[in-house]
Design a protein around this motif. Structure first.
Motif, PDB file in Angstrom:
ATOM      1  N   ASN A   1       0.824  -1.210   0.000  1.00 11.12           N
ATOM      2  CA  ASN A   1       0.000   0.000   0.000  1.00 11.12           C
ATOM      3  C   ASN A   1       0.864   1.269   0.000  1.00 11.12           C
ATOM      4  N   SER A   2       1.788   1.330  -0.965  1.00 15.22           N
ATOM      5  CA  SER A   2       2.708   2.459  -1.076  1.00 15.22           C
ATOM      6  C   SER A   2       2.564   3.161  -2.418  1.00 15.22           C
ATOM      7  N   ILE A   3       3.002   4.405  -2.434  1.00 13.59           N
ATOM      8  CA  ILE A   3       3.066   5.180  -3.669  1.00 13.59           C
ATOM      9  C   ILE A   3       4.428   5.848  -3.734  1.00 13.59           C
TER      10      ILE A   3
ATOM     11  N   SER B   1       2.163   3.369  -7.986  1.00 16.16           N
ATOM     12  CA  SER B   1       1.450   2.842  -6.822  1.00 16.16           C
ATOM     13  C   SER B   1       1.396   1.324  -6.883  1.00 16.16           C
ATOM     14  N   ASN B   2       1.517   0.707  -5.708  1.00 20.96           N
ATOM     15  CA  ASN B   2       1.302  -0.744  -5.633  1.00 20.96           C
ATOM     16  C   ASN B   2       0.064  -1.068  -4.805  1.00 20.96           C
ATOM     17  N   GLN B   3      -0.838  -0.085  -4.701  1.00 16.44           N
ATOM     18  CA  GLN B   3      -2.094  -0.299  -3.982  1.00 16.44           C
ATOM     19  C   GLN B   3      -2.870  -1.390  -4.701  1.00 16.44           C
TER      20      GLN B   3
ATOM     21  N   HIS C   1      -2.891   5.794   0.797  1.00 11.40           N
ATOM     22  CA  HIS C   1      -1.640   5.028   0.843  1.00 11.40           C
ATOM     23  C   HIS C   1      -1.012   5.153   2.227  1.00 11.40           C
ATOM     24  N   ASP C   2      -0.440   4.090   2.692  1.00 12.46           N
ATOM     25  CA  ASP C   2       0.220   4.115   4.000  1.00 12.46           C
ATOM     26  C   ASP C   2       1.620   4.708   3.923  1.00 12.46           C
ATOM     27  N   ASN C   3       2.300   4.514   2.782  1.00 10.39           N
ATOM     28  CA  ASN C   3       3.709   4.903   2.672  1.00 10.39           C
ATOM     29  C   ASN C   3       3.941   5.713   1.404  1.00 10.39           C
TER      30      ASN C   3
ATOM     31  N   PRO D   1      -0.374   9.577   3.648  1.00 14.87           N
ATOM     32  CA  PRO D   1       0.583   8.532   4.052  1.00 14.87           C
ATOM     33  C   PRO D   1       1.227   8.891   5.377  1.00 14.87           C
TER      34      PRO D   1
END
Length: 454
Positions: free
Chosen positions: A21-23, A64-66, A127-129, A162
């Motif tokens: 959950n990062s961008i 993004s890997n969300q 996004h968390d990160n 984030p």
């Protein structure tokens, strides 16, 4: 230029390495004012270039890997760039525009820069990160921090900034350190072009020309083979100027009896070559010049023997230093035993820089030289320079015959599974090869002699 398939693979690999959950946000380079209303030639930011190849300034890339599917990681890539603008393009050149960028660079989406603030708020939300290279671009820092603050203060309770910022550079630096087959092909071509330029400079040199004449030959040769720009400030140091490591004035006359040190490499599709050769203006080394030159060459060859998987830069450098130090003792420039001189590093008065560096999109390319405080082992796919030298200052406390001599020999090596591949091996560097080359007829010898130095 790497293919879109390779750019997509790089973005996917980065997304897989990021926390869930990062961008990631990567800004392009900006135009830099040269004087009043003119700019320096644009050069794309290396990180941005590595991930998408988009050639315009002021753009942004978001990855993004969300995950829509928690079991898979997918790199969702979004570009922000200048709109198509018929009037602006008349003055400053054609633009891709968002639609063209999405199509030509295999991106999931593209937006106008006019939508940057609004769309980035939407992209960052949830996004968390955030992976970002803080401090790399001051204007980018300002925008990102403003967006994060806006998210934190958003009246909608559903919006979430984030909570964690991570430096993306360690991930990208490690990726860039290992060259793909496509990158190696480009670097091999850049090395070949740069070697041709060095050969032309050797054949063109004669007393009375200026250092900048050789610089012009080099840059012209680059351009004639499709490399419009040098990868760094070209060094053409004749005589005592060769003892100045980063000499770039290049404005002194060439004199018979002097050596010329040329450190020059082209940039091709963003990738650098970095070659140094030293040769006599007259075409013939003096005895003293030849002795020091052969010593530097022997040291480089000793260093080459250490370039293989498992070795370290320190082992490579130590091999060269041992040869240089023993040679300086034999020639009388140092006194005492080899062990005494190595322990006390007396050689550093004549060889004061490192043995080499990583090479790639930057001439001094990214990548750690140590891991957890220990020298990292070389691995296949790395590309590095090996560049021993000797610089005997005009006021050094040595015999007069050595004073003012500066010599460096630099090649570009690809680490392979069982050793190395010298990408610049076609550029002459033995005494016999250089002297033979310089006796060949060159049409450029007919350039009018200019004696006066500026």
């Amino acid at each position: 230029m790497p293919t879109n398939t390779e750019f997509c693979r790089r973005r996917q690999h980065l997304a897989e390495q990021m926390l869930a959950n990062s961008i990631c946000l990567i800004p392009a380079a900006q135009m830099v004012t040269r004087s009043r209303d003119t700019e320096y030639a644009f050069r794309q930011d290396s990180y941005f270039q590595y991930l998408c190849g988009f050639p315009e300034a002021q753009a942004w890339l978001a990855i993004s890997n969300q995950a829509n599917n928690p079991k898979s990681v997918n790199a969702h890539s979004v570009l922000f760039c200048a709109d198509k603008d018929e009037e602006a393009e008349i003055w400053h050149g054609r633009r891709f525009g968002p639609n063209g960028a999405k199509k030509h660079f295999a991106l999931d989406n593209a937006y106008s820069l006019d939508e940057l603030d609004e769309q980035l708020l939407e992209l960052l939300d949830g996004h968390d990160n955030l992976y970002f290279a803080q401090g790399h671009n001051a204007d980018a820092d300002e925008l990102v921090f403003a967006l994060l603050q806006a998210l934190r203060e958003a009246p909608k309770q559903s919006m979430q900034a984030p909570s964690n910022m991570v430096d993306v550079r360690p991930l990208l630096d490690e990726m860039r350190l290992f060259k793909s087959a496509g990158e190696i092909a480009i670097m091999r071509q850049a090395a070949d072009i740069s070697g041709k330029a060095h050969i032309r400079a050797m054949q063109s040199a004669k007393a009375g020309l200026n250092e900048y004449h050789l610089e012009a030959h080099i840059h012209h040769e680059f351009a004639m083979h499709g490399a419009k720009h040098p990868a760094y400030g070209t060094i053409v140091g004749s005589g005592v100027n060769a003892c100045i490591l980063h000499y770039t004035d290049n404005n002194q006359a060439l004199n018979d009896g002097d050596l010329v040190l040329i450190d020059a490499g082209c940039e091709l599709q963003g990738y650098a070559a970095d070659i140094t050769r030293t040769f006599p203006v007259s075409g013939q080394f003096t005895v003293s010049q030849g002795q020091l030159y052969q010593l530097v060459l022997d040291a480089q060859l000793a260093a080459f023997e250490q370039v293989k998987p498992g070795s370290t830069f320190k082992q490579v450098g130590d091999a060269a230093i041992k040869v240089l130090t023993q040679g300086l003792i034999t020639l009388g420039l140092l006194a005492g035993s080899l062990r005494f001189n190595l322990d006390n590093k007396t050689y550093r008065q004549f060889f004061m820089h490192g043995i080499g560096h990583w090479l790639g999109l930057d001439v001094h390319d990214v990548g750690h030289y140590k891991i957890a405080g220990q020298d990292r082992p070389l691995q296949a796919g790395m590309v590095l320079t090996i560049e021993p030298g000797l610089y005997i200052a005009p006021d050094a406390d040595v015999a007069e015959q050595w004073l003012g001599i500066g010599i460096r020999i630099e090649d570009n090596l690809l680490v392979t599974a069982d050793g190395y591949d010298n990408l610049t091996q076609q550029t002459p560097k033995t005494i016999s090869a250089i002297e033979a080359l310089m006796t060949q007829t060159s049409l450029s010898k007919n350039i009018p002699t200019q004696v006066k130095s500026s």
